[in-house]
Motif scaffolding. Structure first.
Motif, PDB file in Angstrom:
ATOM      1  N   GLU A  48       1.237  -1.263   0.312  1.00 54.70           N
ATOM      2  CA  GLU A  48       0.428   0.197  -0.138  1.00 54.70           C
ATOM      3  C   GLU A  48       0.870   1.306   0.164  1.00 54.70           C
ATOM      4  O   GLU A  48       0.831   2.619  -0.619  1.00 54.70           O
ATOM      5  CB  GLU A  48      -0.968   0.075   1.287  1.00 54.70           C
ATOM      6  CG  GLU A  48      -1.664  -0.833   1.041  1.00 54.70           C
ATOM      7  CD  GLU A  48      -3.277  -1.125   2.449  1.00 54.70           C
ATOM      8  OE1 GLU A  48      -2.887   0.172   2.978  1.00 54.70           O
ATOM      9  OE2 GLU A  48      -3.733  -1.936   2.607  1.00 54.70           O
ATOM     10  N   ASN A  49       1.907   1.217   0.952  1.00 49.74           N
ATOM     11  CA  ASN A  49       2.995   2.613   0.893  1.00 49.74           C
ATOM     12  C   ASN A  49       3.795   2.080  -0.107  1.00 49.74           C
ATOM     13  O   ASN A  49       5.614   3.139   0.073  1.00 49.74           O
ATOM     14  CB  ASN A  49       3.573   2.610   2.152  1.00 49.74           C
ATOM     15  CG  ASN A  49       4.061   1.413   2.925  1.00 49.74           C
ATOM     16  OD1 ASN A  49       3.950   0.234   1.600  1.00 49.74           O
ATOM     17  ND2 ASN A  49       4.775   1.437   4.193  1.00 49.74           N
ATOM     18  N   TYR A  50       3.757   1.668  -1.312  1.00 51.82           N
ATOM     19  CA  TYR A  50       5.115   1.450  -2.452  1.00 51.82           C
ATOM     20  C   TYR A  50       5.512   2.827  -2.709  1.00 51.82           C
ATOM     21  O   TYR A  50       5.149   4.144  -3.316  1.00 51.82           O
ATOM     22  CB  TYR A  50       4.897   0.745  -3.391  1.00 51.82           C
ATOM     23  CG  TYR A  50       5.299   0.153  -4.570  1.00 51.82           C
ATOM     24  CD1 TYR A  50       6.776  -0.057  -4.424  1.00 51.82           C
ATOM     25  CD2 TYR A  50       5.550   0.993  -5.684  1.00 51.82           C
ATOM     26  CE1 TYR A  50       7.353  -0.721  -5.787  1.00 51.82           C
ATOM     27  CE2 TYR A  50       6.232   0.499  -6.821  1.00 51.82           C
ATOM     28  CZ  TYR A  50       7.040   0.368  -6.514  1.00 51.82           C
ATOM     29  OH  TYR A  50       7.846   0.003  -7.267  1.00 51.82           O
ATOM     30  N   ASP A  51       6.805   2.739  -2.584  1.00 52.28           N
ATOM     31  CA  ASP A  51       7.599   3.585  -3.116  1.00 52.28           C
ATOM     32  C   ASP A  51       8.955   3.561  -4.303  1.00 52.28           C
ATOM     33  O   ASP A  51       9.699   3.103  -3.455  1.00 52.28           O
ATOM     34  CB  ASP A  51       7.608   4.843  -1.683  1.00 52.28           C
ATOM     35  CG  ASP A  51       8.740   6.486  -2.520  1.00 52.28           C
ATOM     36  OD1 ASP A  51       8.541   6.016  -3.641  1.00 52.28           O
ATOM     37  OD2 ASP A  51       9.652   6.958  -1.576  1.00 52.28           O
ATOM     38  N   ARG A  96      12.458   4.118  -3.484  1.00 55.23           N
ATOM     39  CA  ARG A  96      13.458   3.439  -2.051  1.00 55.23           C
ATOM     40  C   ARG A  96      14.490   2.091  -3.157  1.00 55.23           C
ATOM     41  O   ARG A  96      16.065   2.700  -1.965  1.00 55.23           O
ATOM     42  CB  ARG A  96      12.281   2.605  -1.390  1.00 55.23           C
ATOM     43  CG  ARG A  96      11.511   3.680  -0.490  1.00 55.23           C
ATOM     44  CD  ARG A  96      10.511   2.992   0.128  1.00 55.23           C
ATOM     45  NE  ARG A  96      11.188   1.981   1.567  1.00 55.23           N
ATOM     46  CZ  ARG A  96      10.583   1.425   2.154  1.00 55.23           C
ATOM     47  NH1 ARG A  96      10.060   0.525   2.410  1.00 55.23           N
ATOM     48  NH2 ARG A  96      11.622   0.712   3.424  1.00 55.23           N
ATOM     49  N   LYS A 110       6.800  -5.048  10.056  1.00 52.69           N
ATOM     50  CA  LYS A 110       6.398  -4.486   9.476  1.00 52.69           C
ATOM     51  C   LYS A 110       7.022  -3.462   8.290  1.00 52.69           C
ATOM     52  O   LYS A 110       6.526  -4.135   7.217  1.00 52.69           O
ATOM     53  CB  LYS A 110       4.936  -3.630   9.525  1.00 52.69           C
ATOM     54  CG  LYS A 110       3.514  -3.845   8.070  1.00 52.69           C
ATOM     55  CD  LYS A 110       3.107  -4.380   7.776  1.00 52.69           C
ATOM     56  CE  LYS A 110       2.505  -3.661   7.045  1.00 52.69           C
ATOM     57  NZ  LYS A 110       2.534  -2.902   6.366  1.00 52.69           N
ATOM     58  N   ASP A 111       7.886  -2.462   8.572  1.00 52.91           N
ATOM     59  CA  ASP A 111       8.361  -2.358   7.916  1.00 52.91           C
ATOM     60  C   ASP A 111       9.639  -3.103   7.129  1.00 52.91           C
ATOM     61  O   ASP A 111      10.283  -2.698   5.249  1.00 52.91           O
ATOM     62  CB  ASP A 111       9.719  -1.311   8.998  1.00 52.91           C
ATOM     63  CG  ASP A 111      10.847   0.080   7.840  1.00 52.91           C
ATOM     64  OD1 ASP A 111      10.153   0.181   6.762  1.00 52.91           O
ATOM     65  OD2 ASP A 111      11.360   0.549   7.848  1.00 52.91           O
ATOM     66  N   ASP A 149       7.382  -4.555   4.204  1.00 53.21           N
ATOM     67  CA  ASP A 149       7.088  -3.169   2.757  1.00 53.21           C
ATOM     68  C   ASP A 149       7.937  -3.065   2.207  1.00 53.21           C
ATOM     69  O   ASP A 149       7.887  -3.707   1.245  1.00 53.21           O
ATOM     70  CB  ASP A 149       6.651  -1.862   3.654  1.00 53.21           C
ATOM     71  CG  ASP A 149       5.057  -2.611   4.210  1.00 53.21           C
ATOM     72  OD1 ASP A 149       4.716  -3.498   4.305  1.00 53.21           O
ATOM     73  OD2 ASP A 149       4.713  -1.574   5.249  1.00 53.21           O
ATOM     74  N   TYR A 150       9.513  -3.145   2.853  1.00 54.18           N
ATOM     75  CA  TYR A 150      10.321  -2.954   1.875  1.00 54.18           C
ATOM     76  C   TYR A 150      10.571  -3.403   0.883  1.00 54.18           C
ATOM     77  O   TYR A 150      10.899  -3.996  -0.247  1.00 54.18           O
ATOM     78  CB  TYR A 150      11.670  -2.687   2.995  1.00 54.18           C
ATOM     79  CG  TYR A 150      13.468  -3.075   2.353  1.00 54.18           C
ATOM     80  CD1 TYR A 150      13.164  -1.754   1.589  1.00 54.18           C
ATOM     81  CD2 TYR A 150      13.681  -4.224   2.606  1.00 54.18           C
ATOM     82  CE1 TYR A 150      15.000  -2.034   0.864  1.00 54.18           C
ATOM     83  CE2 TYR A 150      14.642  -4.399   1.290  1.00 54.18           C
ATOM     84  CZ  TYR A 150      15.706  -3.681   0.788  1.00 54.18           C
ATOM     85  OH  TYR A 150      16.033  -3.451   0.388  1.00 54.18           O
ATOM     86  N   GLY A 202       8.363  -4.194  -1.528  1.00 56.87           N
ATOM     87  CA  GLY A 202       8.012  -3.455  -2.454  1.00 56.87           C
ATOM     88  C   GLY A 202       9.298  -3.455  -3.575  1.00 56.87           C
ATOM     89  O   GLY A 202       8.983  -3.085  -4.497  1.00 56.87           O
TER      90      GLY A 202
END
Length: 542
Positions: A279-282, A285, A344-345, A348-349, A352
């Motif tokens: 959801e917070n894909y950037d 990074r 969770k971080d 996500d990393y 991603g």
């Protein structure tokens, strides 16, 4: 030393009693529980985890065996049961057995002569651990988290009971902390260390900061700018780079080697799912990785190690990969909620990263095409979105106990007293930092790989707290060792070995009504040999 009445019983619905209480659900916890039962003692496993086996069932299926001839006892029994599993035709659903390449880490995956198998799928490993629990009628309390603030009751240097956040109390004569984090050890007031010691602490060579030491391939080989606008420091740093200055080599710090998830990926079109987009894909990074590709680097798939049924154990490889460097420093001392956020971080990393590899135009087309052949395995980790349920805690707390193993022990420069098992893997630390080098370009630091000339013994003292701190606790995972020595000891087969040895010591200490530190080593050695534990080079298996 205070000893409780024997027997396993219940005073009320939230109070439980047993000879031995094991905290943790790792591979070490299960082998310890089996050994305690085999020796006739009652045992309770109090596990924060619902899934048993830790990393062994959590994605690390391409076993770091080292020299398999020193893996004996219940650890070897585990790998024998894996072998038996893959002798069944119905265990090969997505691939024919004869098509499997039989490649292990320095050894054949399937060793027919020794009837062992060293490479496996996560669900197969978990089933072996569950079989152990069922066959030995071991009671496991799952999802039970130690009350780290007020949950350890001690008297005269002895743990009387532990309490979990749900309000359950577990009373025992002996306790074993088999967690990756060492939470029971810490809550019991036992001394420990987090981070890297200086080289001066134990007269070592490979401890502390190790900038410019490249013993694996996980470093930047070309001049990659760390800045948002290449070459322009005023534009700021790219994500995932620290601005801290580099300390002199050999300097101590409180930093940790990087964590990641050992992903189980599938190549079978009917058993793979596309990599999900967080959801917070950037994508910014992963700009640093894009620059690595632009420099000509081409090793993306070097650690997509094959396991049965067209799956992989995918690990970190290269300068920018699944290791989330520098983002785990707070983990050992963090609260449960804080750890959950750190995990969770990391998730996500890494999710991603896989989405970036599969979709971003800055990734070479041939990489995107090949990564599309992989996906999350549909039949693994089915209650966790097909993502591993265990983060790879490569290092957390390390006890400062009765004997501190150092690189001198691992590299064979001294004789190890009172051995209870053996290790053989090289001194192995993943990168600890990613920062700006003196030349102004980005570089990783902390990756070490020094191979012992032969397998080495592990001392009984490494699983013992100092007697004045606790007399009835054994610690087979967060053992008493330096950062460099732990880099070799921290392998799953060794944790199983030390789990079995810790339970053996606990039972013998109960029988003798003494502290674990006062146990007659000759009696311990005799029982370990009876149970096929390998403790010396002269005892190694074929």
């Amino acid at each position: 030393m205070l000893l409780l009445n024997s027997g396993c019983g219940t005073k009320n619905k939230n109070s439980f009693e047993s000879d031995i209480i094991i905290y943790g659900g790792t591979s070490a916890a299960i082998t310890a529980a089996v050994q305690a039962k085999k020796m006739g003692k009652s045992v309770l496993v109090v596990s924060p985890d619902f899934h048993l086996g830790g990393l062994s069932s959590g994605g690390l299926g391409f076993t770091d065996t080292g020299d398999k001839s020193v893996i004996g006892g219940l650890a070897r029994e585990f790998y024998h049961r894996i072998y038996l599993h893959y002798q069944k035709e119905d265990s090969w659903k997505w691939q024919k057995k004869e098509e499997y390449g039989n490649i292990g880490q320095g050894t054949p995956a399937i060793d027919g002569d020794e009837r062992t198998m060293w490479i496996f799928e996560p669900h197969a490993a978990e089933q072996v651990f569950e079989d152990f629990i069922r066959e030995y009628d071991i009671q496991v309390y799952r999802g039970e988290w130690l009350d780290r603030e007020n949950g350890v009751s001690k008297s005269n240097g002895t743990i009387i009971s532990i309490k979990t956040l749900s309000g359950k109390a577990f009373k025992g004569k002996m306790f074993i902390d088999a967690t990756y984090e060492g939470d029971l050890m810490a809550a019991a007031g036992v001394s420990y260390h987090v981070g890297r010691e200086s080289n001066d602490t134990y007269g070592e060579k490979w401890n502390g900061v190790q900038f410019g030491v490249f013993q694996h391939g996980h470093y930047f080989r070309d001049s990659i700018s760390p800045f948002v606008i290449p070459g322009d420091p005023t534009s700021g740093l790219l994500p995932e780079i620290s601005e801290e200055p580099i300390a002199p080599n050999g300097t101590a710090d409180s930093k940790l080697q990087a964590y990641n998830f050992r992903m189980c990926l599938s190549k079978h079109p009917d058993n793979r799912l596309p990599f999900p987009k967080p959801e917070n894909y950037d994508p910014s990074r992963y700009e640093l990785l894009a620059r690595v590709y632009a420099s000509g680097w081409d090793e993306t798939f070097d650690k997509f190690d094959p396991i049965p049924n067209l799956k992989t154990d995918t690990n970190n490889h290269g300068p920018f990969s699944t290791d989330y460097i520098g983002k785990n420093y707070a983990y050992p001392e963090a609260s449960y909620e804080e750890r959950k956020a750190i995990i969770k971080d990391h998730e996500d990393y890494q999710m991603g990263l896989m989405y970036f590899l599969a979709n971003d135009p800055k990734v070479p087309e041939k990489v995107r095409q090949r990564i599309s052949e992989y996906g999350l395995a549909k039949d693994e980790f089915i209650d966790n979105g097909h993502w591993p349920h265990q983060i790879y805690v490569r290092e957390s707390r390390r006890m400062i106990g009765d004997y501190v193993m150092t690189e001198h022990d691992v590299l064979g420069d001294k004789t190890v007293p009172n051995p209870i098992g053996m290790g053989s893997y090289h001194l192995d630390s993943h990168n600890v930092q990613r920062l700006i080098g003196p030349n102004g370009y980005v570089q990783n630091e902390g990756d070490i790989g020094v191979k012992p000339k032969e397998p080495y013994s592990i001392s009984y003292g490494t699983i013992l707290p100092k007697k004045q701190e606790c007399e009835n606790l054994l610690v087979p995972v967060c053992v008493s060792s330096s950062h460099t020595a732990f880099g070799s000891i921290r392998m799953e087969p060794v944790f199983m070995i030390l789990g079995q040895s810790s339970a053996t010591a606990a039972v013998l200490a109960i029988d003798a009504k003494i502290a674990v530190q006062d146990l007659d080593y000759e009696k311990l050695k005799h029982r370990l040999k009876e149970d096929a534990q390998v403790m010396l080079l002269s005892e190694r298996l074929k």
